[in-house]
Design a protein around this motif. Structure first.
Motif, PDB file in Angstrom:
ATOM      1  N   ALA A  89       0.387  -6.177   4.509  1.00  0.00           N
ATOM      2  CA  ALA A  89      -0.936  -6.760   4.746  1.00  0.00           C
ATOM      3  C   ALA A  89      -2.008  -5.703   4.519  1.00  0.00           C
ATOM      4  CB  ALA A  89      -1.018  -7.300   6.161  1.00  0.00           C
ATOM      5  N   VAL A  90      -2.986  -6.054   3.724  1.00  0.00           N
ATOM      6  CA  VAL A  90      -4.077  -5.134   3.399  1.00  0.00           C
ATOM      7  C   VAL A  90      -5.077  -5.123   4.558  1.00  0.00           C
ATOM      8  CG1 VAL A  90      -5.930  -4.642   1.750  1.00  0.00           C
ATOM      9  CG2 VAL A  90      -3.739  -5.574   0.945  1.00  0.00           C
ATOM     10  N   VAL A 112      -9.099   3.552  -7.328  1.00  0.00           N
ATOM     11  CA  VAL A 112      -7.694   3.493  -7.714  1.00  0.00           C
ATOM     12  C   VAL A 112      -7.545   3.888  -9.181  1.00  0.00           C
ATOM     13  CG1 VAL A 112      -5.692   1.981  -8.007  1.00  0.00           C
ATOM     14  CG2 VAL A 112      -7.108   1.794  -5.954  1.00  0.00           C
ATOM     15  N   GLY A 113      -8.438   3.384 -10.031  1.00  0.00           N
ATOM     16  CA  GLY A 113      -8.393   3.753 -11.442  1.00  0.00           C
ATOM     17  C   GLY A 113      -8.516   5.258 -11.628  1.00  0.00           C
ATOM     18  N   ASN A 114      -9.371   5.877 -10.828  1.00  0.00           N
ATOM     19  CA  ASN A 114      -9.541   7.331 -10.863  1.00  0.00           C
ATOM     20  C   ASN A 114      -8.256   8.063 -10.506  1.00  0.00           C
ATOM     21  OD1 ASN A 114     -11.711   8.878 -11.649  1.00  0.00           O
ATOM     22  ND2 ASN A 114     -12.904   8.515  -9.800  1.00  0.00           N
ATOM     23  N   ALA A 115      -7.547   7.520  -9.536  1.00  0.00           N
ATOM     24  CA  ALA A 115      -6.370   8.204  -9.002  1.00  0.00           C
ATOM     25  C   ALA A 115      -5.144   8.078  -9.899  1.00  0.00           C
ATOM     26  CB  ALA A 115      -6.043   7.668  -7.614  1.00  0.00           C
ATOM     27  N   ALA A 155      -8.630   1.102  -1.138  1.00  0.00           N
ATOM     28  CA  ALA A 155      -8.099   1.942  -2.215  1.00  0.00           C
ATOM     29  C   ALA A 155      -7.027   2.892  -1.692  1.00  0.00           C
ATOM     30  CB  ALA A 155      -9.233   2.732  -2.863  1.00  0.00           C
ATOM     31  N   LYS A 156      -7.276   3.495  -0.554  1.00  0.00           N
ATOM     32  CA  LYS A 156      -6.294   4.399   0.053  1.00  0.00           C
ATOM     33  C   LYS A 156      -4.995   3.659   0.352  1.00  0.00           C
ATOM     34  CE  LYS A 156      -5.638   7.537   3.990  1.00  0.00           C
ATOM     35  NZ  LYS A 156      -6.266   8.099   5.229  1.00  0.00           N
ATOM     36  N   PHE A 157      -5.122   2.442   0.860  1.00  0.00           N
ATOM     37  CA  PHE A 157      -3.949   1.619   1.186  1.00  0.00           C
ATOM     38  C   PHE A 157      -3.155   1.281  -0.079  1.00  0.00           C
ATOM     39  CE2 PHE A 157      -1.865  -2.447   1.661  1.00  0.00           C
ATOM     40  CZ  PHE A 157      -1.222  -2.334   2.882  1.00  0.00           C
TER      41      PHE A 157
END
Length: 442
Positions: A89-90, A112-115, A155-157
């Motif tokens: 679950a987000v 997320v794209g950056n990472a 994004a971290k999740f």
């Protein structure tokens, strides 16, 4: 004078009020999301990401954006948590936090794209421009901060979840062993590059029950001595097709070439030319389709997310099959046994032949887009014009997928069987994605 003063104050009030709501017209415009996906697409191109790893870039970024949208509008969008069985679950935004979910979706996509791309921070300047755009359009500071913080949380999740897909482990996996064995893939000119992503079939899929869920029959057995054998006949067929290409067929082959890194050799000099990967091409098609259908921001994000999932799973399934079969390329067979001077029309990529990756992922994406947009959606694909290639028009996504599939035969890099099988294989994957995922609440 007093009426005039009140008039000026009224105008100032109206201007200030309008400015406070202007940000919605700017930030909630689905064209901004399309531009953001295109920005990632450009970075993928510039940094030579192979097709399979590019699909990973797209899928996690689009899922991050979609989960933000679903969190903000659960009445219309269902979270992928539980639908993708390994996605927990987000986290939701705090109840006392103001969030503009469209803005947060853009930022989550970029984070997320950056990472998952390199060099690190490739999207930083673009993110700064998005933030400035929101401020200039009058987004209130509390809403701005709440959106930035929630985007970072999602994004971290998603990035933490992404680390369980076995990607990192495949970076140090053993290299493919080239064997001089009849019918087995070996590197091809002009790069003679080592096998690309030989362990991609070990990546965790999104929707497939396993990477080996859809495995077609084995291709024709190597038999070059018998000129009536299916193996020999398929090689001659490719050679004859390439040797008699029409202008229209060359256009089709060039249009779907999608070679992320083509090595050009002129005498003793060499240089590379780049195009969008196959997955990137279908991201562009998604942009054209959602634009033509005038889809709102949330629906646009959902179509991108579902399409990128089909592409991702399609590559995993196809790559599992490629390195299970280790099947030889037409160029190797034709130049060794039939005509040493023969060359394919487009450059042979560095991985086994069976089945066709273009056929699989194009057909998978076409099934999703057909489900979301319609079976008889006619469109003109102009996304290759930036590479000097004229547009092609199609009556449907499935027709486009068939065109992409057969372009590989016209290019001389696949046997026809691999393309026909790949089209069927991809359709099964796309249909499974459509069956298992329900992004929009009906």
């Amino acid at each position: 004078m007093k009426p005039f003063v009140f008039y000026l104050l009224g105008i100032l009030f109206l201007f200030t009020s309008c400015k406070k709501t202007d940000y919605k017209k700017v930030i909630h415009d689905p064209e901004l999301y399309r531009a953001t996906v295109k920005k990632l697409n450009d970075i993928v191109l510039e940094n030579n990401f192979p097709p399979v790893t590019a699909s990973r870039n797209y899928v996690y970024a689009n899922i991050a954006a979609y989960e933000v949208i679903a969190s903000g509008d659960p009445a219309h969008y269902r979270s992928l948590s539980g639908q993708i069985r390994h996605l927990p679950a987000v986290p939701a935004a705090s109840k006392d936090t103001a969030v503009d979910y469209q803005f947060a979706a853009l930022l989550a996509f970029c984070t997320v794209g950056n990472a998952v791309t390199f060099p690190e921070g490739s999207m930083d300047v673009y993110v700064d421009s998005l933030k400035q755009k929101a401020k200039d359009a009058g987004m209130p500071s509390d809403l701005f901060e709440g959106s930035v913080n929630y985007a970072a949380k999602v994004a971290k999740f998603i990035l933490k979840w992404s680390k369980g897909d076995n990607y990192a482990q495949t970076r140090s996996a053993s290299k493919y062993v080239v064997k001089q064995q009849d019918g087995r893939w070996i590197p091809t000119p002009p790069m003679y590059a080592q096998a690309l992503e030989a362990h991609w079939g070990e990546i965790r899929p999104m929707v497939l029950d396993s990477t080996a869920q859809f495995i077609p029959p084995d291709p024709p057995v190597f038999n070059i001595k018998d000129h009536n054998s299916p193996f020999y006949k398929q090689a001659v067929e490719v050679m004859q097709i390439v040797d008699s290409l029409t202008k229209e067929q060359k256009h089709q082959a060039d249009f779907w070439d999608d070679n992320a890194f083509k090595l050009n050799v002129v005498g003793h000099a060499s240089f590379a030319t780049k195009k969008f990967s196959p997955g990137g091409h279908w991201m562009n098609i998604t942009a054209m389709a959602t634009r033509a259908k005038k889809m709102d921001f949330g629906t646009t994000v959902s179509v991108y997310a579902e399409t990128s999932i089909a592409l991702f799973d399609g590559f995993i399934n196809c790559w599992y099959l490629k390195y299970r079969s280790n099947y030889v390329r037409p160029e190797t067979i034709i130049t060794k046994y039939i005509n040493a001077d023969w060359r394919p029309y487009i450059q042979t990529p560095p991985f086994p032949e069976y089945s066709s990756g273009h056929a699989v992922i194009s057909s998978a994406a076409a099934e999703v887009l057909t489900s979301r947009i319609g079976d008889h959606f006619a469109y003109t694909d102009s996304s290759e014009m930036e590479f000097g290639i004229e547009p092609l028009s199609f009556k449907s996504f499935r027709e486009a997928a068939r065109s992409a599939s057969m372009s590989r035969v016209l290019g001389g890099i696949h046997f026809k069987n691999a393309c026909l099988i790949g089209t069927k294989q991809g359709a099964e994957i796309g249909q499974l994605v459509v069956k298992k995922l329900q992004l929009k609440v009906k």
